[in-house]
Design an enzyme around this catalytic site. Structure first.
Site, PDB file in Angstrom:
ATOM      1  N   HIS A  39       0.829  -1.211   0.000  1.00  0.00           N
ATOM      2  CA  HIS A  39       0.000   0.000   0.000  1.00  0.00           C
ATOM      3  C   HIS A  39       0.862   1.260   0.000  1.00  0.00           C
ATOM      4  O   HIS A  39       0.582   2.211  -0.706  1.00  0.00           O
ATOM      5  CB  HIS A  39      -0.933   0.012   1.223  1.00  0.00           C
ATOM      6  CG  HIS A  39      -1.985  -1.053   1.154  1.00  0.00           C
ATOM      7  ND1 HIS A  39      -3.306  -0.786   0.903  1.00  0.00           N
ATOM      8  CD2 HIS A  39      -1.895  -2.401   1.275  1.00  0.00           C
ATOM      9  CE1 HIS A  39      -3.995  -1.911   0.870  1.00  0.00           C
ATOM     10  NE2 HIS A  39      -3.163  -2.909   1.116  1.00  0.00           N
TER      11      HIS A  39
ATOM     12  N   ASP B 156      -6.757   5.330   1.518  1.00  0.00           N
ATOM     13  CA  ASP B 156      -6.490   3.955   1.112  1.00  0.00           C
ATOM     14  C   ASP B 156      -7.792   3.154   1.132  1.00  0.00           C
ATOM     15  O   ASP B 156      -8.653   3.370   1.994  1.00  0.00           O
ATOM     16  CB  ASP B 156      -5.501   3.360   2.115  1.00  0.00           C
ATOM     17  CG  ASP B 156      -4.970   2.016   1.685  1.00  0.00           C
ATOM     18  OD1 ASP B 156      -3.782   1.970   1.332  1.00  0.00           O
ATOM     19  OD2 ASP B 156      -5.714   1.020   1.701  1.00  0.00           O
TER      20      ASP B 156
HETATM   21 BR1  BUP Z   1       9.992  -8.197  -0.956  1.00  0.00          BR
HETATM   22  C1  BUP Z   1      10.326  -6.618  -1.889  1.00  0.00           C
HETATM   23  N1  BUP Z   1      11.861  -5.037  -2.732  1.00  0.00           N
HETATM   24  O1  BUP Z   1      12.641  -6.818  -1.639  1.00  0.00           O
HETATM   25  P1  BUP Z   1       3.240  -6.151  -3.966  1.00  0.00           P
HETATM   26  C2  BUP Z   1       9.300  -5.876  -2.387  1.00  0.00           C
HETATM   27  N2  BUP Z   1       9.557  -4.698  -3.052  1.00  0.00           N
HETATM   28  O2  BUP Z   1      11.124  -3.252  -3.843  1.00  0.00           O
HETATM   29  P2  BUP Z   1       2.997  -7.447  -1.348  1.00  0.00           P
HETATM   30  C3  BUP Z   1      10.853  -4.289  -3.234  1.00  0.00           C
HETATM   31  O3  BUP Z   1       7.390  -3.871  -2.584  1.00  0.00           O
HETATM   32  P3  BUP Z   1       0.259  -6.620  -1.151  1.00  0.00           P
HETATM   33  C4  BUP Z   1      11.671  -6.187  -2.053  1.00  0.00           C
HETATM   34  O4  BUP Z   1       8.612  -3.855  -5.878  1.00  0.00           O
HETATM   35  C5  BUP Z   1       6.467  -3.789  -4.726  1.00  0.00           C
HETATM   36  O5  BUP Z   1       6.471  -2.456  -5.138  1.00  0.00           O
HETATM   37  C6  BUP Z   1       7.875  -4.347  -4.805  1.00  0.00           C
HETATM   38  O6  BUP Z   1       4.075  -4.969  -3.291  1.00  0.00           O
HETATM   39  C7  BUP Z   1       8.453  -3.868  -3.514  1.00  0.00           C
HETATM   40  O7  BUP Z   1       3.185  -7.334  -2.928  1.00  0.00           O
HETATM   41  C8  BUP Z   1       6.157  -3.844  -3.253  1.00  0.00           C
HETATM   42  O8  BUP Z   1       3.953  -6.678  -5.147  1.00  0.00           O
HETATM   43  C9  BUP Z   1       5.381  -5.075  -2.865  1.00  0.00           C
HETATM   44  O9  BUP Z   1       1.886  -5.609  -4.219  1.00  0.00           O
HETATM   45  O10 BUP Z   1       1.846  -6.505  -0.939  1.00  0.00           O
HETATM   46  O11 BUP Z   1       4.195  -6.999  -0.660  1.00  0.00           O
HETATM   47  O12 BUP Z   1       2.584  -8.852  -1.125  1.00  0.00           O
HETATM   48  O13 BUP Z   1      -0.134  -7.954  -0.627  1.00  0.00           O
HETATM   49  O14 BUP Z   1      -0.313  -5.502  -0.329  1.00  0.00           O
HETATM   50  O15 BUP Z   1       0.007  -6.458  -2.609  1.00  0.00           O
END
Ligand code: BUP
Length: 462
Positions: free
Chosen positions: A18, A116
């Protein structure tokens, strides 16, 4: 805020999934559209990834103002034993919002609030009371937004919240099969379900909805949302994705040597493996992945998590992966428990495939960088997102692979087979390149997403 320079207050909930898109939106509005922007920062944060990201944001973009919101000590976890700590934090934020948000908005002379999705039903009434327009930012896919908007209607027509959930036909969008519906929604008393339904019902009361999506990736869902055919009286929807990464290069020194290592690898040779920031894989599954990565011969970069919240993650890589693993794959593969700048990894020419849990941010980053995805969804909206990937054609989804709560561990040979096929799939690679081009067009000057964001800003000027 003045008519010329609206002051937009952004109110994210918890977790990097988020926070990341909220900070991207903050910078797009501030640097790209000359708005005054404040970001509500709820303290203390759940994870250290969030703390680092927030600090880096305010250091790199001092024009974005910081509005601290100190959460009253509230132990929602005792009411929901075993619940995901991020959902517990949503609950704590939801309970504090009626009391704490009003003074923040009034003190900031806000022209508009962007709340949000996890806070929608509690934030909208506060803004309404102060006559501040309230928009909701949906941080996941347009397909999931349409599902969420429609789900209360589905429940009402099917015996209410206590009734069991089957396949859901979202009008004009798609059928979401029972098996792809977030697991928690099958339990009406689950903390996630209560929030999900309350927020879904509240969407019609918002002044508008922003979503990190663009038409080429989700044509039906975006068209249905913009055309108003999902549910009656949904407010205007602004499809503003994919929001551009900020490259904050958080704590660059701590991140190990993955940048230099990637630079030394041949083009499109590396498999990047990450299951996101909020759930650890089962130990057995980690071992099976390790066995495959060791046997397959491919180059790889693997971000491993040992716990749900990074602060609690004390285990050693050698315990997770097995003694000697890192030595045996040295040079060919890199495993890290630290945060990597994922967008930078995906942009790197050495990366040829992303084995992903399909969190929506990860999907949009893969799309924007033209990296094919091998989708391995695990919980929440991830199967819906995996379907988006497969339908848009820039990845493959092995639907039978297990997700949270299922016992079956996917074996090394099965993983190997799918990765080899995905790495060699020319059609998927070409599609990934064209999705990347479509994404670039959407956010360029005159593109659909750029225009949607400009229209949103116009409305905030009042
Ligand atoms: Br782990 C990791 N580096 O090492 P998602 C994640 N990210 O930049 P999630 C990094 O965190 P939800 C790391 O690029 C993305 O922008 C990634 O969001 C970044 O999955 C973010 O992909 C992660 O939506 O959250 O973390 O499971 O369940 O809320 O979607």
């Amino acid at each position: 805020g003045t008519a010329a320079t609206p002051h937009i207050v952004l109110f994210p909930s918890a977790g990097m999934g988020h926070l990341v898109p909220f900070t991207r939106l903050a910078v797009a509005l501030s640097a790209g559209h000359c708005c005054d922007v404040s970001l509500v920062t709820a303290l203390p944060t759940v994870s250290s990834a969030e703390s680092c990201h927030i600090a880096a944001l305010f250091a790199a973009f001092p024009a974005v103002r910081r509005l601290d919101l100190r959460l009253a000590p509230l132990d929602a976890s005792s009411e929901f034993p075993g619940a995901d700590p991020f959902y517990v934090r949503y609950e704590a934020l939801r309970r504090s919002t009626p009391l704490l948000l009003g003074p923040l908005l009034a003190g900031a002379s806000a022209s508009a609030l962007v709340a949000d999705i996890a806070l929608a039903s509690v934030a909208i009434p506060v803004a309404r009371e102060l006559r501040v327009p309230c928009y909701v930012f949906f941080t996941a896919s347009a397909t999931m937004l349409s599902f969420k908007a429609y789900f209360p209607t589905y429940l009402d027509a099917n015996g209410g919240a206590g009734h069991s959930v089957g396949d859901v036909d979202v009008p004009g969008v798609c059928r979401v099969p029972r098996s792809s519906i977030p697991q928690a929604l099958h339990d009406p008393d689950d903390i996630f379900t209560r929030q999900f339904v309350a927020n879904g019902r509240a969407l019609v009361a918002a002044d508008g909805l922003l979503v990190n999506a663009f038409e080429a990736m989700e044509p039906e869902a975006v068209a249905a949302l913009l055309g108003g055919s999902v549910v009656a009286s949904l407010p205007p929807v602004f499809a503003v994705g994919p929001l551009m990464p900020l490259n904050l290069r958080e704590a660059a020194e701590e991140q190990g040597n993955y940048r230099a290592w990637l630079d030394a690898q041949p083009p499109r040779s590396v498999v990047y493996v990450s299951f996101g920031s909020r759930k650890a894989l089962a130990r057995d599954q980690i071992r099976e992945l390790a066995a495959w990565l060791e046997a397959c011969g491919h180059r790889f970069l693997w971000v491993v998590k040992g716990a749900v919240v990074d602060r609690d993650d004390a285990c050693e890589l050698s315990d997770l992966l097995g003694e000697g693993f890192q030595r045996r794959v040295e040079g060919r593969g890199l495993v890290t428990k630290s945060w990597v700048e994922q967008d930078e990894v995906l942009r790197h020419p050495a990366v040829g495939l992303f084995v992903s849990h399909c969190g929506w941010n990860s999907v949009t980053e893969a799309a924007a960088n033209g990296v094919p995805v091998l989708a391995w969804p695990r919980f929440a909206d991830q199967r819906v997102n995996a379907r988006v990937v497969a339908r848009a054609g820039f990845g493959v989804w092995v639907e039978r692979w297990s997700w949270e709560g299922e016992e079956a561990v996917v074996g090394a040979e099965e993983i190997a087979e799918q990765v080899v096929a995905a790495m060699g799939d020319q059609a998927v690679a070409e599609k990934a390149a064209s999705v990347r081009d479509e994404a670039a067009r959407a956010v360029a000057d005159g593109g659909t997403s750029q225009q949607s964001l400009a229209e949103f800003v116009r409305r905030c000027r009042g």
